[in-house]
Each structure stands twice: as structure tokens, then as C-alpha cells.
Scaffold this motif. Sequence first.
Motif, PDB file in Angstrom:
ATOM      1  N   LEU A  20       0.856  -1.275  -0.031  1.00  0.00           N
ATOM      2  CA  LEU A  20       0.331   0.044   0.023  1.00  0.00           C
ATOM      3  C   LEU A  20       0.798   1.302   0.031  1.00  0.00           C
ATOM      4  O   LEU A  20       0.603   2.236  -0.784  1.00  0.00           O
ATOM      5  N   LEU A  21       1.841   1.447   0.930  1.00  0.00           N
ATOM      6  CA  LEU A  21       2.740   2.314   0.952  1.00  0.00           C
ATOM      7  C   LEU A  21       3.606   2.592  -0.500  1.00  0.00           C
ATOM      8  O   LEU A  21       3.703   3.875  -0.915  1.00  0.00           O
ATOM      9  N   ALA A  27       2.111   6.357  -7.013  1.00  0.00           N
ATOM     10  CA  ALA A  27       0.920   7.186  -7.551  1.00  0.00           C
ATOM     11  C   ALA A  27       1.314   8.629  -7.408  1.00  0.00           C
ATOM     12  O   ALA A  27       1.116   9.354  -8.344  1.00  0.00           O
ATOM     13  N   ALA A  28       2.101   8.816  -6.304  1.00  0.00           N
ATOM     14  CA  ALA A  28       2.341  10.394  -6.292  1.00  0.00           C
ATOM     15  C   ALA A  28       3.451  10.969  -7.154  1.00  0.00           C
ATOM     16  O   ALA A  28       3.764  12.055  -7.028  1.00  0.00           O
ATOM     17  N   ALA A  29       4.207  10.081  -7.583  1.00  0.00           N
ATOM     18  CA  ALA A  29       5.169  10.534  -8.633  1.00  0.00           C
ATOM     19  C   ALA A  29       4.859  11.578  -9.519  1.00  0.00           C
ATOM     20  O   ALA A  29       3.772  11.315 -10.210  1.00  0.00           O
ATOM     21  N   LYS A  30       5.501  12.640 -10.039  1.00  0.00           N
ATOM     22  CA  LYS A  30       5.142  13.549 -10.706  1.00  0.00           C
ATOM     23  C   LYS A  30       5.819  13.253 -12.336  1.00  0.00           C
ATOM     24  O   LYS A  30       4.912  13.808 -13.299  1.00  0.00           O
TER      25      LYS A  30
END
Length: 197
Positions: A20-21, A27-30
Motif C-alpha cells: 500500500l505504501l 502514484a504520487a510521482a510527478k
Amino acid sequence: DDLVTGVQTCALPISALLVLLGSMWLAAAKSSIPPPTAQTAGASLVHVLRTTRIGTLALACVCLGSFFGTLDVTAVAFTAQQGVPALAGLVLAAFAAGSMVSGLAYGMRNWRVSLGHLTQRFALGLAATSPLLLVARSTALLTIAAIITGIAAAPTLTGLFSLAERSVSTGNLTEGLTWCFSGLIVGFAVGSWVSGV
């Protein structure tokens, strides 16, 4: 026994939390490497398989994955048969340790031989040392055999994925690596299933 039970009870929730982490972090990678490109109109899902050597590399990954899956199941069965089922983790950790050490050494060295030949040599090394696992008659001998066999595992896997990376264009890198990773997973599932039967 209480320690083993405690570890077994915690293993799945801890693994789920780590997945999950890691997923949230990804998913937060830009940005991504390579940068995303528009899909070519009409390109099929098997385009990379038909136009590159990814198919051959994916098949090699299937074979390697089946070895990994078989090793996992048979290590558990072997240690249970020896009356020490809790030592299955030790055997698998020994394999992973041999693989980790050789993987680090592989990555730190500048090799003078081509990547293709190097990968073939390590794959042959894996094939040559694998029979040691078959002749082990005790958990101690199986653990030693696992360390020796593991030495060729990480370099073989790294070589296959590096060859895959070099076999496709930058725009098809994700697809090419996905075919190889999928081959590894399919092989793992088949190897686990067949050895389980």
C-alpha cells in the motif's frame, strides 16, 4: 513456536502495508522515465513481441520464474519432510542472500564481455548449480546448495531485463519490460502449481 506463530501472523499485514505504501508513493510521482508518449494509432498489444526479441526474453523469464516458483514450494515440502518446517524460510533466505551478494558484485563491476554473453553464462551457471538442490539430503545441505545456486540468480535476472531494455525503443520500454515481468510471474505461478501437484 510462539515466535514462529507471531511472525506468520504479522507477515501478511506487514506485506500488505508495504505494498500500500509503495503504491501510494508511486502514484504520487510527478514524472516518469522515460516520459510518457502518445500511443501510435492502431498499434497492437503484441507489437513489441512481433518486432523485437522481447518474445524470446519473455520466454526465458517464464523459465526462470518457474524455477523460482518450484524452489519456493519444494523448499517448504522438503523441510516439512525433514521434520523442520520452520527452516523453509532459512533455505529461501539463503538463496536470496547468495543472489543479493552476487547481484551487488555484478552491478559494481565493469564487465568486458557483451551483456548477451554475460547473461548466457550466468544462466548456464544457474542451470549447472541447480542439480545441487536435487541431491541435498538434509536441510543443512539444501541451505548450502541454495546459497550456491542463488549466486547466479540475480545476475541472470538483471541480464534478462537489461537485454529487454536494450531491445526496445524508449517509447516501448514499459511494454517491453512488462512482457518480461509478466513472463516471470506466469512462470512462477506455473512452477508453483506443478511442483505443488
